[in-house]
Enzyme design. Structure first.
Site, PDB file in Angstrom:
ATOM      1  NE  ARG A 103      -2.407  -0.391   3.519  1.00 18.59           N
ATOM      2  CZ  ARG A 103      -2.700  -0.717   4.749  1.00 18.59           C
ATOM      3  NH1 ARG A 103      -3.465  -1.737   4.991  1.00 18.59           N
ATOM      4  NH2 ARG A 103      -2.220  -0.037   5.757  1.00 18.59           N
ATOM      5  CB  CYS A 104       4.342   1.842   0.938  1.00 19.78           C
ATOM      6  SG  CYS A 104       5.680   3.021   0.763  1.00 19.78           S
ATOM      7  CB  SER A 105       2.650   6.334  -2.324  1.00 18.62           C
ATOM      8  OG  SER A 105       3.536   7.067  -1.498  1.00 18.62           O
ATOM      9  CB  SER A 115       6.275   0.035  -1.890  1.00 16.94           C
ATOM     10  OG  SER A 115       7.031   0.082  -0.707  1.00 16.94           O
ATOM     11  NE  ARG A 116       0.151   2.651  -4.838  1.00 24.55           N
ATOM     12  CZ  ARG A 116      -0.184   3.338  -3.742  1.00 24.55           C
ATOM     13  NH1 ARG A 116      -0.315   2.714  -2.585  1.00 24.55           N
ATOM     14  NH2 ARG A 116      -0.407   4.629  -3.793  1.00 24.55           N
TER      15      ARG A 116
END
Length: 106
Positions: A1-3, A5-6
């Protein structure tokens, strides 16, 4: 869910990088693995710990004087403390903050 990470994942996918995603909250790395990652990052474990997490303060880590091995054990037992994303390739690793950092690995 981490931006971050995405965004890092998107950069890697756009560059056709073959990867394995580790969901560190469900399957936390061992203390030994974190020490290995520390070595690959060429920084101490304290340098890739999330200092703004409430557990950091709850565990009194702001004045931590223990060993890196002990800190890796704490991080393994409290994976929310691990900075993300971390990308490992061979004997190098990089923190994807900013996400563009991962381009150094390919």
């Amino acid at each position: 869910r981490c931006s971050k990470s995405r965004q890092t994942l998107s950069i890697m996918n756009n560059n056709n990088v073959n990867l394995k995603i580790i969901k560190y909250l469900k399957d936390p790395p061992t203390a030994e693995k974190l020490k290995e990652i520390s070595d690959k990052l060429a920084i101490s474990p304290m340098d890739f710990i999330r200092k703004k997490e409430s557990v950091f303060t709850e565990l009194g880590l702001n004045n931590y004087k223990g060993s890196d091995s002990e800190l890796c054990e704490i991080m393994s037992n409290n994976p929310k403390l691990i900075e993300r994303p971390i990308v490992v390739k061979g004997d190098r690793a990089i923190i994807g903050r900013p996400p563009e950092n991962v381009q150094e690995l390919f």
